[in-house]
Design a protein around this motif. Sequence first.
Motif, PDB file in Angstrom:
ATOM      1  N   MET A 251       0.822  -1.211   0.000  1.00 35.56           N
ATOM      2  CA  MET A 251       0.000   0.000   0.000  1.00 35.56           C
ATOM      3  C   MET A 251       0.858   1.263   0.000  1.00 35.56           C
ATOM      4  O   MET A 251       0.381   2.350  -0.318  1.00 35.56           O
ATOM      5  CB  MET A 251      -0.932   0.011   1.220  1.00 35.56           C
ATOM      6  N   GLN A 252       2.142   1.126   0.352  1.00 36.31           N
ATOM      7  CA  GLN A 252       3.046   2.265   0.313  1.00 36.31           C
ATOM      8  C   GLN A 252       3.557   2.533  -1.098  1.00 36.31           C
ATOM      9  O   GLN A 252       3.888   3.664  -1.431  1.00 36.31           O
ATOM     10  CB  GLN A 252       4.248   2.018   1.231  1.00 36.31           C
ATOM     11  N   TYR A 253       3.639   1.486  -1.901  1.00 32.89           N
ATOM     12  CA  TYR A 253       4.290   1.603  -3.204  1.00 32.89           C
ATOM     13  C   TYR A 253       3.333   1.584  -4.389  1.00 32.89           C
ATOM     14  O   TYR A 253       3.702   2.000  -5.480  1.00 32.89           O
ATOM     15  CB  TYR A 253       5.326   0.478  -3.361  1.00 32.89           C
ATOM     16  N   PHE A 254       2.129   1.066  -4.190  1.00 37.94           N
ATOM     17  CA  PHE A 254       1.153   0.995  -5.270  1.00 37.94           C
ATOM     18  C   PHE A 254      -0.107   1.748  -4.877  1.00 37.94           C
ATOM     19  O   PHE A 254      -0.412   1.904  -3.692  1.00 37.94           O
ATOM     20  CB  PHE A 254       0.786  -0.463  -5.591  1.00 37.94           C
ATOM     21  N   ARG A 255      -0.854   2.169  -5.875  1.00 38.11           N
ATOM     22  CA  ARG A 255      -2.156   2.760  -5.615  1.00 38.11           C
ATOM     23  C   ARG A 255      -3.036   1.732  -4.908  1.00 38.11           C
ATOM     24  O   ARG A 255      -2.954   0.536  -5.170  1.00 38.11           O
ATOM     25  CB  ARG A 255      -2.789   3.233  -6.916  1.00 38.11           C
ATOM     26  N   GLY A 256      -3.884   2.227  -3.999  1.00 35.50           N
ATOM     27  CA  GLY A 256      -4.654   1.329  -3.152  1.00 35.50           C
ATOM     28  C   GLY A 256      -5.545   0.365  -3.907  1.00 35.50           C
ATOM     29  O   GLY A 256      -5.699  -0.796  -3.512  1.00 35.50           O
ATOM     30  N   GLN A 257      -6.160   0.811  -5.016  1.00 33.90           N
ATOM     31  CA  GLN A 257      -7.075  -0.061  -5.743  1.00 33.90           C
ATOM     32  C   GLN A 257      -6.330  -1.198  -6.438  1.00 33.90           C
ATOM     33  O   GLN A 257      -6.884  -2.283  -6.612  1.00 33.90           O
ATOM     34  CB  GLN A 257      -7.885   0.749  -6.757  1.00 33.90           C
ATOM     35  N   ILE A 258      -5.079  -0.959  -6.815  1.00 34.94           N
ATOM     36  CA  ILE A 258      -4.284  -2.034  -7.408  1.00 34.94           C
ATOM     37  C   ILE A 258      -4.094  -3.154  -6.392  1.00 34.94           C
ATOM     38  O   ILE A 258      -4.284  -4.336  -6.696  1.00 34.94           O
ATOM     39  CB  ILE A 258      -2.920  -1.493  -7.884  1.00 34.94           C
ATOM     40  N   VAL A 259      -3.740  -2.798  -5.161  1.00 34.54           N
ATOM     41  CA  VAL A 259      -3.568  -3.795  -4.105  1.00 34.54           C
ATOM     42  C   VAL A 259      -4.893  -4.493  -3.823  1.00 34.54           C
ATOM     43  O   VAL A 259      -4.949  -5.717  -3.643  1.00 34.54           O
ATOM     44  CB  VAL A 259      -3.019  -3.137  -2.828  1.00 34.54           C
ATOM     45  N   SER A 260      -5.973  -3.722  -3.786  1.00 36.71           N
ATOM     46  CA  SER A 260      -7.294  -4.279  -3.509  1.00 36.71           C
ATOM     47  C   SER A 260      -7.691  -5.328  -4.543  1.00 36.71           C
ATOM     48  O   SER A 260      -8.192  -6.411  -4.202  1.00 36.71           O
ATOM     49  CB  SER A 260      -8.328  -3.154  -3.472  1.00 36.71           C
ATOM     50  N   ILE A 261      -7.453  -5.036  -5.819  1.00 38.79           N
ATOM     51  CA  ILE A 261      -7.822  -5.968  -6.882  1.00 38.79           C
ATOM     52  C   ILE A 261      -6.945  -7.217  -6.845  1.00 38.79           C
ATOM     53  O   ILE A 261      -7.439  -8.349  -6.894  1.00 38.79           O
ATOM     54  CB  ILE A 261      -7.731  -5.281  -8.254  1.00 38.79           C
ATOM     55  N   LEU A 262      -5.636  -7.029  -6.739  1.00 38.16           N
ATOM     56  CA  LEU A 262      -4.742  -8.188  -6.726  1.00 38.16           C
ATOM     57  C   LEU A 262      -4.938  -9.049  -5.479  1.00 38.16           C
ATOM     58  O   LEU A 262      -4.730 -10.259  -5.517  1.00 38.16           O
ATOM     59  CB  LEU A 262      -3.290  -7.752  -6.850  1.00 38.16           C
ATOM     60  N   ASN A 263      -5.373  -8.420  -4.384  1.00 32.78           N
ATOM     61  CA  ASN A 263      -5.630  -9.179  -3.162  1.00 32.78           C
ATOM     62  C   ASN A 263      -6.771 -10.174  -3.346  1.00 32.78           C
ATOM     63  O   ASN A 263      -6.864 -11.165  -2.620  1.00 32.78           O
ATOM     64  CB  ASN A 263      -5.956  -8.220  -2.015  1.00 32.78           C
ATOM     65  N   MET A 264      -7.649  -9.930  -4.318  1.00 31.21           N
ATOM     66  CA  MET A 264      -8.724 -10.885  -4.610  1.00 31.21           C
ATOM     67  C   MET A 264      -8.151 -12.226  -5.068  1.00 31.21           C
ATOM     68  O   MET A 264      -8.837 -13.245  -5.033  1.00 31.21           O
ATOM     69  CB  MET A 264      -9.648 -10.310  -5.677  1.00 31.21           C
ATOM     70  N   GLY A 265      -6.890 -12.233  -5.489  1.00 27.47           N
ATOM     71  CA  GLY A 265      -6.255 -13.478  -5.908  1.00 27.47           C
ATOM     72  C   GLY A 265      -6.144 -14.504  -4.801  1.00 27.47           C
ATOM     73  O   GLY A 265      -5.786 -15.664  -5.067  1.00 27.47           O
ATOM     74  N   GLN A 266      -6.466 -14.119  -3.576  1.00 28.26           N
ATOM     75  CA  GLN A 266      -6.436 -15.093  -2.482  1.00 28.26           C
ATOM     76  C   GLN A 266      -7.351 -16.280  -2.771  1.00 28.26           C
ATOM     77  O   GLN A 266      -7.038 -17.420  -2.413  1.00 28.26           O
ATOM     78  CB  GLN A 266      -6.844 -14.429  -1.169  1.00 28.26           C
ATOM     79  N   PHE A 267      -8.507 -16.026  -3.410  1.00 29.29           N
ATOM     80  CA  PHE A 267      -9.425 -17.150  -3.654  1.00 29.29           C
ATOM     81  C   PHE A 267      -8.819 -18.124  -4.662  1.00 29.29           C
ATOM     82  O   PHE A 267      -9.103 -19.334  -4.620  1.00 29.29           O
ATOM     83  CB  PHE A 267     -10.808 -16.658  -4.103  1.00 29.29           C
ATOM     84  N   VAL A 268      -7.977 -17.633  -5.569  1.00 26.74           N
ATOM     85  CA  VAL A 268      -7.326 -18.527  -6.537  1.00 26.74           C
ATOM     86  C   VAL A 268      -6.334 -19.436  -5.820  1.00 26.74           C
ATOM     87  O   VAL A 268      -6.361 -20.659  -5.978  1.00 26.74           O
ATOM     88  CB  VAL A 268      -6.604 -17.704  -7.628  1.00 26.74           C
ATOM     89  N   PHE A 269      -5.459 -18.834  -5.025  1.00 28.71           N
ATOM     90  CA  PHE A 269      -4.467 -19.624  -4.290  1.00 28.71           C
ATOM     91  C   PHE A 269      -5.136 -20.577  -3.306  1.00 28.71           C
ATOM     92  O   PHE A 269      -4.740 -21.735  -3.177  1.00 28.71           O
ATOM     93  CB  PHE A 269      -3.504 -18.700  -3.545  1.00 28.71           C
ATOM     94  N   ALA A 270      -6.163 -20.093  -2.596  1.00 27.44           N
ATOM     95  CA  ALA A 270      -6.857 -20.936  -1.627  1.00 27.44           C
ATOM     96  C   ALA A 270      -7.541 -22.110  -2.323  1.00 27.44           C
ATOM     97  O   ALA A 270      -7.537 -23.245  -1.819  1.00 27.44           O
ATOM     98  CB  ALA A 270      -7.879 -20.118  -0.844  1.00 27.44           C
ATOM     99  N   GLY A 271      -8.130 -21.859  -3.498  1.00 31.28           N
ATOM    100  CA  GLY A 271      -8.778 -22.933  -4.244  1.00 31.28           C
ATOM    101  C   GLY A 271      -7.789 -23.990  -4.692  1.00 31.28           C
ATOM    102  O   GLY A 271      -8.065 -25.199  -4.609  1.00 31.28           O
ATOM    103  N   LEU A 272      -6.622 -23.557  -5.155  1.00 32.16           N
ATOM    104  CA  LEU A 272      -5.602 -24.514  -5.593  1.00 32.16           C
ATOM    105  C   LEU A 272      -5.064 -25.321  -4.414  1.00 32.16           C
ATOM    106  O   LEU A 272      -4.862 -26.539  -4.529  1.00 32.16           O
ATOM    107  CB  LEU A 272      -4.453 -23.766  -6.281  1.00 32.16           C
TER     108      LEU A 272
END
Length: 300
Positions: free
Chosen positions: A233-254
Amino acid sequence: MTVLLNALLLLVSVFAASTAVIMIKASTVHPFLLASLRLFVAAAALMPIYLRDLRRHRAAYTGAHLRASMLPGVILAIHLMSWVVGARMTPTANASLIVNLMPLAMPFFLAWLVGERLTGREIAATGIALVGVIILTATDLNLSATYFVGDVICFGSMLFYAFYLALGRRNRTFPTVWLYLVPLYLVAGVLRMAVALFFVNPIQPYPAREVALILGLGLVPTVIGHSLLNRSMQYFRGQIVSILNMGQFVFAGLMGYWLFDEVPAWSFYVASALLAVSAWIVVGGVGQAGGRSATSPYEG
């Protein structure tokens, strides 16, 4: 550090955070106590770094910085507690949909706290990612009055999570991220323990397996996951982190497939593909992302 390395660290943080659900499912410790212990483990693990940075930045690190760590610590504790309660009162699909609505809430917190507005790329990426989430949960979604209270609690928990991360964006001018996070984890851990004492006695024998899970939760999804998310959150715009954080469901599913033989439905692959497209869109505009600001809000 280069943009590529910071993007890689963000991806690592999302993967690390996604492991929490695996270890929580494997543990038999009361969830309130488990959450408190993982926060204490994280604070203890990072304490040497905190003390080192405190010595290095004693002149720059003020009481205002320490106080700024208190509110996000409280918000994190509320998020963790409300999520456990809400997720148990509503179907998994409902909870999954609600927590992944964070990119809808994040822009409001970013605008309020740091005056950050969405770009065209971020709006398009957010829409594509949310379509994927809707596809992922639509077949199992249960809109019923029976689950209304649980859904509302999960929604509130999601708002607290977005608020907590947005505060990390506002507090990006700390001398180091560790001076921000260690007091934060301690505050959240103490609050969680205070609540846990009403439900369970923390002084008890812990089997070696549970000790390993507690240490794992403290070190992987907390020290690595939450810490690197806040750093991102210090280095990227907040919405970029928010969107990429949704990738948790991909990793959790795998991981669920590999560890528990939970075979994902076709919707999982469609949602994962749409999220990948969404990530590609926002990462393509990362050169326009804001990083650290030149001046601290605590100066003067």
